[in-house]
Design an enzyme around this catalytic site. Structure first.
Site, PDB file in Angstrom:
ATOM      1  N   GLY A  58       0.854  -1.072   0.081  1.00  0.00           N
ATOM      2  CA  GLY A  58       0.074   0.039   0.002  1.00  0.00           C
ATOM      3  C   GLY A  58       0.811   1.210   0.050  1.00  0.00           C
ATOM      4  O   GLY A  58       0.738   2.301  -0.882  1.00  0.00           O
ATOM      5  N   HIS A  59       1.742   1.193   0.867  1.00  0.00           N
ATOM      6  CA  HIS A  59       2.830   2.381   0.946  1.00  0.00           C
ATOM      7  C   HIS A  59       3.609   2.519  -0.446  1.00  0.00           C
ATOM      8  O   HIS A  59       3.916   3.797  -0.852  1.00  0.00           O
ATOM      9  CB  HIS A  59       3.942   2.182   1.855  1.00  0.00           C
ATOM     10  CG  HIS A  59       3.301   2.300   3.339  1.00  0.00           C
ATOM     11  ND1 HIS A  59       3.557   1.108   4.012  1.00  0.00           N
ATOM     12  CD2 HIS A  59       2.778   3.253   4.151  1.00  0.00           C
ATOM     13  CE1 HIS A  59       2.962   1.333   5.607  1.00  0.00           C
ATOM     14  NE2 HIS A  59       2.645   2.577   5.463  1.00  0.00           N
TER      15      HIS A  59
ATOM     16  N   LYS B 245      -6.941   4.767   2.632  1.00  0.00           N
ATOM     17  CA  LYS B 245      -7.057   3.749   3.674  1.00  0.00           C
ATOM     18  C   LYS B 245      -7.397   4.510   4.927  1.00  0.00           C
ATOM     19  O   LYS B 245      -8.267   4.062   5.969  1.00  0.00           O
ATOM     20  CB  LYS B 245      -5.816   3.042   3.657  1.00  0.00           C
ATOM     21  CG  LYS B 245      -5.450   2.315   5.079  1.00  0.00           C
ATOM     22  CD  LYS B 245      -6.347   1.064   5.115  1.00  0.00           C
ATOM     23  CE  LYS B 245      -6.189   0.092   6.251  1.00  0.00           C
ATOM     24  NZ  LYS B 245      -5.841   0.828   7.651  1.00  0.00           N
TER      25      LYS B 245
HETATM   26  P1  AMP Z   1       0.965   4.787   7.981  1.00  0.00           P
HETATM   27  O1  AMP Z   1       2.417   4.380   7.789  1.00  0.00           O
HETATM   28  O2  AMP Z   1      -0.152   3.716   8.057  1.00  0.00           O
HETATM   29  O3  AMP Z   1       0.935   5.963   8.595  1.00  0.00           O
HETATM   30  O4  AMP Z   1       0.465   5.092   6.451  1.00  0.00           O
HETATM   31  C1  AMP Z   1       1.234   6.107   5.734  1.00  0.00           C
HETATM   32  C2  AMP Z   1       0.509   6.298   4.433  1.00  0.00           C
HETATM   33  O5  AMP Z   1       0.105   5.023   3.558  1.00  0.00           O
HETATM   34  C3  AMP Z   1      -0.880   6.848   4.570  1.00  0.00           C
HETATM   35  O6  AMP Z   1      -1.211   7.956   3.701  1.00  0.00           O
HETATM   36  C4  AMP Z   1      -1.850   5.896   4.553  1.00  0.00           C
HETATM   37  O7  AMP Z   1      -3.099   6.196   4.287  1.00  0.00           O
HETATM   38  C5  AMP Z   1      -1.416   4.983   3.622  1.00  0.00           C
HETATM   39  N1  AMP Z   1      -1.675   3.608   3.340  1.00  0.00           N
HETATM   40  C6  AMP Z   1      -1.775   2.810   4.458  1.00  0.00           C
HETATM   41  N2  AMP Z   1      -2.230   1.448   4.094  1.00  0.00           N
HETATM   42  C7  AMP Z   1      -2.444   1.674   2.575  1.00  0.00           C
HETATM   43  C8  AMP Z   1      -2.962   0.776   1.840  1.00  0.00           C
HETATM   44  N3  AMP Z   1      -3.576  -0.311   2.055  1.00  0.00           N
HETATM   45  N4  AMP Z   1      -3.235   1.331   0.580  1.00  0.00           N
HETATM   46  C9  AMP Z   1      -3.104   2.582   0.205  1.00  0.00           C
HETATM   47  N5  AMP Z   1      -2.385   3.500   1.122  1.00  0.00           N
HETATM   48  C10 AMP Z   1      -2.314   2.960   2.121  1.00  0.00           C
END
Ligand code: AMP
Length: 292
Positions: free
Chosen positions: A44-45, A157
């Site tokens: 996702g990232h 997400k």
């Molecule tokens: P985090 O590391 O959880 O703070 O996420 C960092 C970025 O990645 C944020 O903008 C999240 O919304 C995005 N993100 C996390 N999981 C996903 C996913 N499954 N699909 C798309 N973007 C994601």
């Protein structure tokens, strides 16, 4: 892991070095995209990194597990930290710069400012995670003002987070375009998340029921189903599927997060539910689209 890009990724840990690099690129006429993360990177990232590369000449990823967005009883200390693996992934993806500050660089002694977005911060996840969105708004404002990129990319997400960021960027006239990117899912529909690593094998089997329940609700509402009865049925489905508790399943307006009253508006079904010690969140558009 060796790859043709490995020598291109530079890591900086202080704001001055970040500023200098971005300023030099922009002086040379190059556009810059920022992709903030908390690390433990997954597909996702990496999709956000791909999108950043398509939209800008230079990509800056950030990794910072922000203490201010975790409550006292939440998972700050156990949150996965895998910086060496993350570095390899970002190198292989051709990301140009990684900003990975220590907490003291972000919040030096005397730090006293909070960015707080009224309304949006108090509903849905905000109701269940007191102070969470103040922590998010504060750190994301800082990252945007530290890097001063042309665009910044965030995942749908974390849909409420995306709406919140759009709000304060507009309110504070921060000169950056905020781009939302669709949720990347596992084959069975489970939204990818660093927190999925907490799930036991048994919980992992139950977890896709969250997506199934909200995708079903989105379809039913788009087909004219009564909104409150439909989300209540989705809550029940989660309990039947083995979730231990449901924080919320709600139908909201996609832009404002006000309760959805009219299905001709663009809506979003948002949910949070717990499997053992793991709290999962997810959301889908109404009407639901392929790959949402
Ligand atoms: P985090 O590391 O959880 O703070 O996420 C960092 C970025 O990645 C944020 O903008 C999240 O919304 C995005 N993100 C996390 N999981 C996903 C996913 N499954 N699909 C798309 N973007 C994601």
């Amino acid at each position: 892991m060796s790859n043709q890009y490995a020598d291109r990724l530079v890591v900086v840990r202080d704001v001055d070095s970040l500023r200098r690099r971005v300023r030099d690129w922009r002086r040379d006429g190059l556009s810059v995209a920022l992709v903030p993360t908390m690390g433990a990177l997954h597909k996702g990232h990496m999709k956000l990194m791909d999108q950043a590369q398509k939209m800008a000449d230079r990509v800056v990823a950030t990794i910072f597990v922000n203490p201010k967005q975790f409550g006292p009883n939440e998972d700050f200390s156990s949150y996965p930290r895998r910086e060496a693996d993350d570095f390899e992934l970002l190198s292989a993806a051709g990301v140009h710069l990684l900003f990975a500050p220590e907490a003291t660089a972000m919040y030096p002694a005397g730090f006293a400012t909070t960015v707080s977005v009224a309304g949006i911060s108090d509903v849905l996840d905000g109701k269940h995670r007191a102070g969470h969105f103040d922590g998010v708004a504060t750190v994301v404002s800082k990252l945007l003002l530290q890097a001063l990129p042309d665009i910044a990319i965030f995942g749908e997400k974390d849909y409420q987070q995306l709406v919140l960021i759009r709000r304060f960027v507009e309110d504070l006239n921060i000169p950056v375009d905020i781009i939302g990117a669709p949720t990347v899912r596992e084959h069975d529909g489970l939204a990818m998340s660093s927190r999925n690593a907490y799930l036991s094998a048994e919980e992992r089997v139950k977890a896709p029921a969250l997506y199934v329940a909200i995708a079903g609700a989105a379809k039913d509402i788009a087909a004219g189903g009564e909104i409150e009865a439909t989300v209540e049925a989705a809550r029940q489905k989660l309990i039947t599927a083995g979730f231990d508790s449901v924080d919320y399943v709600e139908a909201r307006h996609a832009d404002t997060l006000a309760p959805l009253t009219n299905t001709s508006n663009h809506g979003r079904i948002l949910a949070a539910a717990r499997l053992g010690r793991t709290r999962l969140i997810d959301n889908v558009p109404v009407p639901i689209q392929q790959g949402a």
